[in-house]
Scaffold this active site. Structure first.
Site, PDB file in Angstrom:
ATOM      1  N   CYS A  71       9.061  -2.731   2.938  1.00  0.00           N
ATOM      2  CA  CYS A  71       8.457  -4.073   3.275  1.00  0.00           C
ATOM      3  C   CYS A  71       8.225  -4.136   4.981  1.00  0.00           C
ATOM      4  O   CYS A  71       8.706  -3.029   5.800  1.00  0.00           O
ATOM      5  CB  CYS A  71       9.386  -4.818   2.986  1.00  0.00           C
ATOM      6  SG  CYS A  71      11.113  -4.417   3.672  1.00  0.00           S
ATOM      7  N   PRO A  72       7.640  -5.220   5.429  1.00  0.00           N
ATOM      8  CA  PRO A  72       7.260  -5.382   6.812  1.00  0.00           C
ATOM      9  C   PRO A  72       8.469  -5.897   7.166  1.00  0.00           C
ATOM     10  O   PRO A  72       9.602  -6.330   6.776  1.00  0.00           O
ATOM     11  CB  PRO A  72       6.499  -6.292   6.898  1.00  0.00           C
ATOM     12  CG  PRO A  72       6.396  -7.196   5.580  1.00  0.00           C
ATOM     13  CD  PRO A  72       7.125  -6.070   4.354  1.00  0.00           C
ATOM     14  N   GLU A 132      14.502   2.005  18.746  1.00  0.00           N
ATOM     15  CA  GLU A 132      13.597   3.030  19.181  1.00  0.00           C
ATOM     16  C   GLU A 132      12.607   2.729  20.110  1.00  0.00           C
ATOM     17  O   GLU A 132      12.264   3.966  20.972  1.00  0.00           O
ATOM     18  CB  GLU A 132      12.891   3.314  17.667  1.00  0.00           C
ATOM     19  CG  GLU A 132      11.690   2.316  17.354  1.00  0.00           C
ATOM     20  CD  GLU A 132      10.802   2.778  16.331  1.00  0.00           C
ATOM     21  OE1 GLU A 132      11.313   3.051  15.265  1.00  0.00           O
ATOM     22  OE2 GLU A 132       9.608   2.654  16.376  1.00  0.00           O
ATOM     23  N   THR A 148      11.151   4.035   6.421  1.00  0.00           N
ATOM     24  CA  THR A 148      10.230   4.359   7.068  1.00  0.00           C
ATOM     25  C   THR A 148       9.364   3.406   7.497  1.00  0.00           C
ATOM     26  O   THR A 148       8.182   3.243   7.891  1.00  0.00           O
ATOM     27  CB  THR A 148       9.093   5.355   5.992  1.00  0.00           C
ATOM     28  OG1 THR A 148       9.106   4.654   5.011  1.00  0.00           O
ATOM     29  CG2 THR A 148       9.931   6.749   5.796  1.00  0.00           C
ATOM     30  N   SER A 149      10.114   2.102   7.342  1.00  0.00           N
ATOM     31  CA  SER A 149       9.422   0.790   7.648  1.00  0.00           C
ATOM     32  C   SER A 149       9.323   0.285   9.061  1.00  0.00           C
ATOM     33  O   SER A 149       8.685   0.528   9.632  1.00  0.00           O
ATOM     34  CB  SER A 149       9.866  -0.197   6.577  1.00  0.00           C
ATOM     35  OG  SER A 149       8.889  -1.228   6.594  1.00  0.00           O
ATOM     36  N   ARG A 150      10.567  -0.352   9.260  1.00  0.00           N
ATOM     37  CA  ARG A 150      10.897  -0.752  10.541  1.00  0.00           C
ATOM     38  C   ARG A 150      12.424  -0.719  10.788  1.00  0.00           C
ATOM     39  O   ARG A 150      13.247  -1.163   9.838  1.00  0.00           O
ATOM     40  CB  ARG A 150      10.449  -2.272  10.920  1.00  0.00           C
ATOM     41  CG  ARG A 150       8.827  -2.356  11.015  1.00  0.00           C
ATOM     42  CD  ARG A 150       8.327  -1.791  12.295  1.00  0.00           C
ATOM     43  NE  ARG A 150       6.947  -1.715  12.689  1.00  0.00           N
ATOM     44  CZ  ARG A 150       5.990  -0.936  12.287  1.00  0.00           C
ATOM     45  NH1 ARG A 150       6.424   0.214  11.670  1.00  0.00           N
ATOM     46  NH2 ARG A 150       4.804  -1.225  12.498  1.00  0.00           N
ATOM     47  N   LYS A 170       0.831  -1.156   0.002  1.00  0.00           N
ATOM     48  CA  LYS A 170       0.085   0.014  -0.063  1.00  0.00           C
ATOM     49  C   LYS A 170       0.822   1.167  -0.020  1.00  0.00           C
ATOM     50  O   LYS A 170       0.583   2.333  -0.804  1.00  0.00           O
ATOM     51  CB  LYS A 170      -1.063  -0.046   1.181  1.00  0.00           C
ATOM     52  CG  LYS A 170      -2.042  -1.259   1.029  1.00  0.00           C
ATOM     53  CD  LYS A 170      -2.958  -1.282   2.311  1.00  0.00           C
ATOM     54  CE  LYS A 170      -2.166  -1.829   3.340  1.00  0.00           C
ATOM     55  NZ  LYS A 170      -1.704  -3.325   3.278  1.00  0.00           N
ATOM     56  N   ASP A 214      13.019   7.257   9.635  1.00  0.00           N
ATOM     57  CA  ASP A 214      11.942   7.604  10.239  1.00  0.00           C
ATOM     58  C   ASP A 214      11.628   6.441  11.504  1.00  0.00           C
ATOM     59  O   ASP A 214      10.879   6.413  12.584  1.00  0.00           O
ATOM     60  CB  ASP A 214      10.719   7.535   9.678  1.00  0.00           C
ATOM     61  CG  ASP A 214       9.324   8.138  10.407  1.00  0.00           C
ATOM     62  OD1 ASP A 214       9.564   9.099  11.303  1.00  0.00           O
ATOM     63  OD2 ASP A 214       8.366   7.574  10.644  1.00  0.00           O
ATOM     64  N   HIS A 257       9.603   8.513  14.243  1.00  0.00           N
ATOM     65  CA  HIS A 257       8.470   7.258  13.791  1.00  0.00           C
ATOM     66  C   HIS A 257       7.137   8.247  13.761  1.00  0.00           C
ATOM     67  O   HIS A 257       6.389   8.006  14.103  1.00  0.00           O
ATOM     68  CB  HIS A 257       8.334   6.379  14.908  1.00  0.00           C
ATOM     69  CG  HIS A 257       7.638   5.131  14.196  1.00  0.00           C
ATOM     70  ND1 HIS A 257       7.970   3.770  14.339  1.00  0.00           N
ATOM     71  CD2 HIS A 257       6.703   4.842  13.235  1.00  0.00           C
ATOM     72  CE1 HIS A 257       7.141   2.973  13.938  1.00  0.00           C
ATOM     73  NE2 HIS A 257       6.340   3.562  13.111  1.00  0.00           N
ATOM     74  N   ASP A 288       9.977  -6.818  -4.914  1.00  0.00           N
ATOM     75  CA  ASP A 288       8.943  -7.393  -3.998  1.00  0.00           C
ATOM     76  C   ASP A 288       8.684  -8.951  -4.254  1.00  0.00           C
ATOM     77  O   ASP A 288       7.953  -9.161  -5.627  1.00  0.00           O
ATOM     78  CB  ASP A 288       7.825  -6.533  -4.268  1.00  0.00           C
ATOM     79  CG  ASP A 288       6.732  -6.795  -3.053  1.00  0.00           C
ATOM     80  OD1 ASP A 288       6.544  -8.192  -2.729  1.00  0.00           O
ATOM     81  OD2 ASP A 288       5.874  -6.076  -2.678  1.00  0.00           O
TER      82      ASP A 288
HETATM   83  P1  NAI Z   1       1.763  -3.652   2.971  1.00  0.00           P
HETATM   84  O1  NAI Z   1       1.714  -5.056   3.644  1.00  0.00           O
HETATM   85  O2  NAI Z   1       0.653  -3.351   2.172  1.00  0.00           O
HETATM   86  O3  NAI Z   1       3.120  -3.871   1.721  1.00  0.00           O
HETATM   87  C1  NAI Z   1       4.222  -4.750   2.186  1.00  0.00           C
HETATM   88  C2  NAI Z   1       4.872  -5.190   0.841  1.00  0.00           C
HETATM   89  O4  NAI Z   1       6.089  -5.683   1.276  1.00  0.00           O
HETATM   90  C3  NAI Z   1       4.223  -6.377   0.422  1.00  0.00           C
HETATM   91  O5  NAI Z   1       3.951  -5.923  -1.109  1.00  0.00           O
HETATM   92  C4  NAI Z   1       4.915  -7.412   0.577  1.00  0.00           C
HETATM   93  O6  NAI Z   1       4.770  -8.276  -0.461  1.00  0.00           O
HETATM   94  C5  NAI Z   1       6.234  -6.887   0.485  1.00  0.00           C
HETATM   95  N1  NAI Z   1       7.378  -7.542   1.195  1.00  0.00           N
HETATM   96  C6  NAI Z   1       6.971  -8.758   1.941  1.00  0.00           C
HETATM   97  N2  NAI Z   1       8.283  -9.283   2.249  1.00  0.00           N
HETATM   98  C7  NAI Z   1       9.258  -8.907   1.470  1.00  0.00           C
HETATM   99  C8  NAI Z   1      10.395  -8.895   1.367  1.00  0.00           C
HETATM  100  N3  NAI Z   1      11.233  -9.908   1.822  1.00  0.00           N
HETATM  101  N4  NAI Z   1      11.185  -8.258   0.271  1.00  0.00           N
HETATM  102  C9  NAI Z   1      10.724  -7.358  -0.251  1.00  0.00           C
HETATM  103  N5  NAI Z   1       9.294  -7.004  -0.245  1.00  0.00           N
HETATM  104  C10 NAI Z   1       8.564  -7.704   0.684  1.00  0.00           C
HETATM  105  O7  NAI Z   1       2.176  -2.892   4.091  1.00  0.00           O
HETATM  106  P2  NAI Z   1       2.282  -1.076   3.785  1.00  0.00           P
HETATM  107  O8  NAI Z   1       1.163  -0.806   4.497  1.00  0.00           O
HETATM  108  O9  NAI Z   1       2.793  -0.631   2.766  1.00  0.00           O
HETATM  109  O10 NAI Z   1       3.430  -0.927   5.087  1.00  0.00           O
HETATM  110  C11 NAI Z   1       4.943  -1.171   4.710  1.00  0.00           C
HETATM  111  C12 NAI Z   1       5.479  -1.012   6.135  1.00  0.00           C
HETATM  112  O11 NAI Z   1       5.430   0.323   6.545  1.00  0.00           O
HETATM  113  C13 NAI Z   1       4.905  -1.954   7.435  1.00  0.00           C
HETATM  114  O12 NAI Z   1       5.278  -3.263   7.310  1.00  0.00           O
HETATM  115  C14 NAI Z   1       5.672  -1.111   8.470  1.00  0.00           C
HETATM  116  O13 NAI Z   1       6.444  -1.695   8.953  1.00  0.00           O
HETATM  117  C15 NAI Z   1       5.661   0.362   7.967  1.00  0.00           C
HETATM  118  N6  NAI Z   1       5.000   1.526   8.190  1.00  0.00           N
HETATM  119  C16 NAI Z   1       5.655   2.635   8.877  1.00  0.00           C
HETATM  120  C17 NAI Z   1       4.704   3.824   9.481  1.00  0.00           C
HETATM  121  C18 NAI Z   1       5.349   4.982   9.925  1.00  0.00           C
HETATM  122  O14 NAI Z   1       4.837   5.425  10.751  1.00  0.00           O
HETATM  123  N7  NAI Z   1       6.664   4.838   9.629  1.00  0.00           N
HETATM  124  C19 NAI Z   1       3.265   3.677   9.406  1.00  0.00           C
HETATM  125  C20 NAI Z   1       2.754   2.409   8.805  1.00  0.00           C
HETATM  126  C21 NAI Z   1       3.527   1.295   8.393  1.00  0.00           C
END
Ligand code: NAI
Length: 335
Positions: free
Chosen positions: A204-205, A262, A231-233, A154, A257, A294, A174
């Protein structure tokens, strides 16, 4: 339902009180984070609401279960801080907010890129001090640069569109990319992504597969001077390896971020304390490193969506009607 909300900030109370007007749950706001020492505060509550740096490991889940907990609602998308296997074994349902404002995080990633590139954070301070010299502020045009994404769900999909609109060539790694992503973008192997990207952005997560994905050997293979955005983890990047790459110039800029450790720092005002994390403090000394605490998710729209979906999850669980966004162990890798 009786809901105990850990790690509560004043802005959470505002958005949850607004959203709860239609749900009527009894919410108890707790400032402390959830861990072994605080889990007992949820005694007598059927539902527990947690955020990114709360710890719902097996021991904590056992305490919650004994106290009557049947539901954990994450008020975020990521769920790496919950032992899902233990929750399932204990019969505790886990739900999350799969999407609240992917735009918020994608836009924050862009903010980090633009700030690091054009050094507006440094220019702001200089101009306020009457220093109008430009030395050290030179950036580069984004048009024509290659932006590599790890993960295009997303958030990544929106970020890809934004960077394409700026004239960048977007390449994506991905392994579970949707057909739509495959149709519109160039999908590449992780190695190719690292070798070609001028800017590498992580979307990615955090999973066992992505823990320290950005390692010393990966950083050695990237284009000299590459910009890395996370900005992920935090734990997706090996911070010590990133520091080494910043010191030898292999990494040209780093925008974070999120940070590996953290949990001990973010979301609190520590300005009167001596910060003990030397790795974090070393990061702060680089002129080409920008760290935010974050805040990618932190927009008005996202907070309203988070409260709304979280309370919908609670209501769906208690009434058996409507959609509850469950998280189950076999979805860990794909989510
Ligand atoms: P999502 O689940 O929609 O997308 C994650 C994508 O990563 C998926 O398309 C998945 O196929 C892909 N993926 C999974 N394993 C992978 C790998 N080994 N290599 C490459 N791609 C891989 O999640 P969304 O909503 O896009 O969020 C992504 C991440 O952003 C979350 O997991 C979260 O950690 C982080 N996040 C950070 C925020 C912040 O405030 N900084 C707020 C919300 C989310």
């Amino acid at each position: 339902m009786k809901l105990a909300m850990f790690s509560t900030k004043p802005y959470d109370q505002v958005s949850f009180n607004n959203a709860n007007a239609v749900h009527g749950h009894h919410i108890s706001y707790i400032e402390a984070p959830l861990n072994q020492h605080t889990a007992a505060l949820a005694s007598g509550f059927e539902a527990v609401c947690i955020f990114v740096n709360d710890h719902a490991d097996k021991g904590v889940l056992e305490i919650l279960k004994r106290s009557g907990c049947e539901l954990i609602v994450l008020r975020c998308a990521g769920f790496n801080n919950v032992d899902l296997t233990a929750a399932q074994a204990l019969g505790i349902r886990v739900a999350r907010v799969p999407a609240y404002s992917p735009n918020a995080v994608a836009e924050h990633a862009l903010a980090l890129i633009l700030t690091l590139n054009r050094k507006t954070h440094r220019a702001y301070n200089r101009v306020r001090e009457g220093n109008f010299a430009l030395d050290g502020l030179m950036g580069f045009d984004l048009i024509g640069k290659t932006v590599g994404l790890v993960g295009a769900g997303k958030i990544g999909e929106i970020f890809a569109k934004v960077m394409q609109a700026l004239g960048c060539d977007v390449i994506i790694h991905d392994p579970y990319a949707s057909a739509d992503i495959a149709k519109h973008y160039e999908l590449v192997s992780f190695d190719t992504l690292v070798e070609r990207a001028d800017i590498l952005s992580l979307h990615c997560p955090l999973t066992p597969q992505t823990h320290h994905l950005i390692s010393r050997s990966v950083l050695q293979r990237c284009k000299p001077g590459m910009m890395l955005i996370n900005t992920s983890r935090g734990k997706i990047v090996d911070t010590k390896a990133a520091i080494e790459a910043l010191k030898n110039g292999q990494l040209g800029a780093l925008g974070l971020d999120v940070y590996e450790e953290e949990g001990d720092l973010f979301f609190a005002d520590l300005s009167n304390q001596v910060i003990q994390d030397d790795t974090f403090m070393r990061l702060l000394t680089f002129p080409n490193v920008l760290i935010t605490g974050h805040q990618g998710f932190f927009t008005r729209e996202a907070l309203a969506n988070i409260a709304e979906t979280t309370l919908n999850n609670v209501t769906a669980h208690s009434s058996g009607e409507g959609e509850c966004f469950d998280v189950v162990p076999d979805k860990v890798i794909a989510s």
